[in-house]
Design a protein around this motif. Structure first.
Motif, short mmCIF file in Angstrom:
data_model
loop_
_atom_site.label_atom_id
_atom_site.label_comp_id
_atom_site.label_asym_id
_atom_site.label_seq_id
_atom_site.Cartn_x
_atom_site.Cartn_y
_atom_site.Cartn_z
N VAL A 158 -8.99 -4.91 -7.70
CA VAL A 158 -8.46 -4.32 -6.46
C VAL A 158 -8.25 -5.43 -5.45
CG1 VAL A 158 -8.89 -2.66 -4.61
CG2 VAL A 158 -9.72 -2.18 -6.93
N VAL A 167 -7.03 -6.32 -1.62
CA VAL A 167 -6.84 -5.76 -0.28
C VAL A 167 -6.03 -6.75 0.52
CG1 VAL A 167 -8.01 -4.99 1.81
CG2 VAL A 167 -9.04 -4.54 -0.42
N TYR A 207 -4.98 -1.02 0.17
CA TYR A 207 -5.18 -1.44 -1.21
C TYR A 207 -3.82 -1.93 -1.69
CZ TYR A 207 -9.61 1.05 -0.94
OH TYR A 207 -10.86 1.48 -0.58
N VAL A 250 -3.66 -2.88 -7.53
CA VAL A 250 -4.76 -2.31 -8.32
C VAL A 250 -4.34 -2.34 -9.78
CG1 VAL A 250 -6.16 -0.25 -8.75
CG2 VAL A 250 -5.45 -0.79 -6.42
N LEU A 307 -12.02 4.84 -4.30
CA LEU A 307 -11.22 4.08 -3.33
C LEU A 307 -11.00 4.88 -2.05
CD1 LEU A 307 -8.53 2.45 -5.66
CD2 LEU A 307 -10.55 1.36 -4.65
N TRP A 323 -7.22 3.55 2.35
CA TRP A 323 -6.57 4.54 1.50
C TRP A 323 -5.37 5.16 2.22
CZ3 TRP A 323 -6.41 5.56 -3.41
CH2 TRP A 323 -5.90 6.77 -3.86
N THR A 326 -2.34 2.90 2.04
CA THR A 326 -1.94 2.50 0.69
C THR A 326 -0.65 3.19 0.28
OG1 THR A 326 -4.22 2.06 0.08
CG2 THR A 326 -2.69 2.45 -1.72
#
Length: 180
Positions: free
Chosen positions: A95, A97, A106, A109, A159, A167, A170
């Protein structure tokens, strides 16, 4: 004098071998100096998340960056899955960031499969796959479609609950892939 002699002996013993090791540089190595380390990647924004579908949990284990996670310790890994018929499935999810459109999220991934049989101390994993997935995560890609549905659900919930603000920012593609 003895202190210097012991260093001198060590230097002489290994002087015929060049000892270049891969180092992970925290700061940007491409600042224009053009010396050693140019082109090295930084893993400071990457976190390995272990997904255990057997126990229904996910957790961060920084040891996985160097193949020393709790799941991987004391296991000899093989590249033939048939040699680990009774192994338990785990996923190491890389993951990353970073910022997208000015907001932390995020960014990338990618999940890599490992199978571990603690009883025989053997496991299955493909190191090139792990390296490629780490690279894809660093480049902002989402590689989770090959994961089983239960593992994707566990990862998605983890997550979302770990950092709700990340989140929210994202990309919708990841949320759709994880069915969350």
């Amino acid at each position: 004098m003895k202190e210097f002699d012991q260093f001198k002996n060590k230097k002489q013993e290994g002087s015929d071998k060049k000892k270049n090791q891969f180092t992970i540089l925290k700061d940007d190595s491409t600042d224009g100096h053009g010396g050693y380390g140019v082109g090295s990647i930084s893993l400071e924004n990457m976190t390995p998340v272990i997904v255990d579908p057997n126990e229904g949990e996910a957790f961060v284990d920084m040891g996985a960056l160097h193949a020393r996670s709790a799941v991987e310790k004391r296991i000899r890994f093989l590249t033939d899955r048939s040699e680990v018929p009774n192994g338990k499935l785990y996923w190491i999810v890389w993951v990353t960031v970073d910022y997208r459109e000015g907001n932390p999220c995020y960014y990338g991934v990618a999940g890599s499969e490992i199978v571990v049989d603690r009883e025989i101390r053997r496991g299955y994993k493909l190191l090139p796959e792990h390296v490629n997935h780490m690279d894809k995560s660093l480049k902002g890609r989402f590689v989770v479609d090959h994961m089983d549905e239960k593992s994707k659900r566990i990862l998605g919930e983890y997550l979302r609950e770990f950092k709700p603000e990340l989140w929210e920012n994202t990309d919708q593609q990841l949320k759709d892939s994880l069915n969350v």
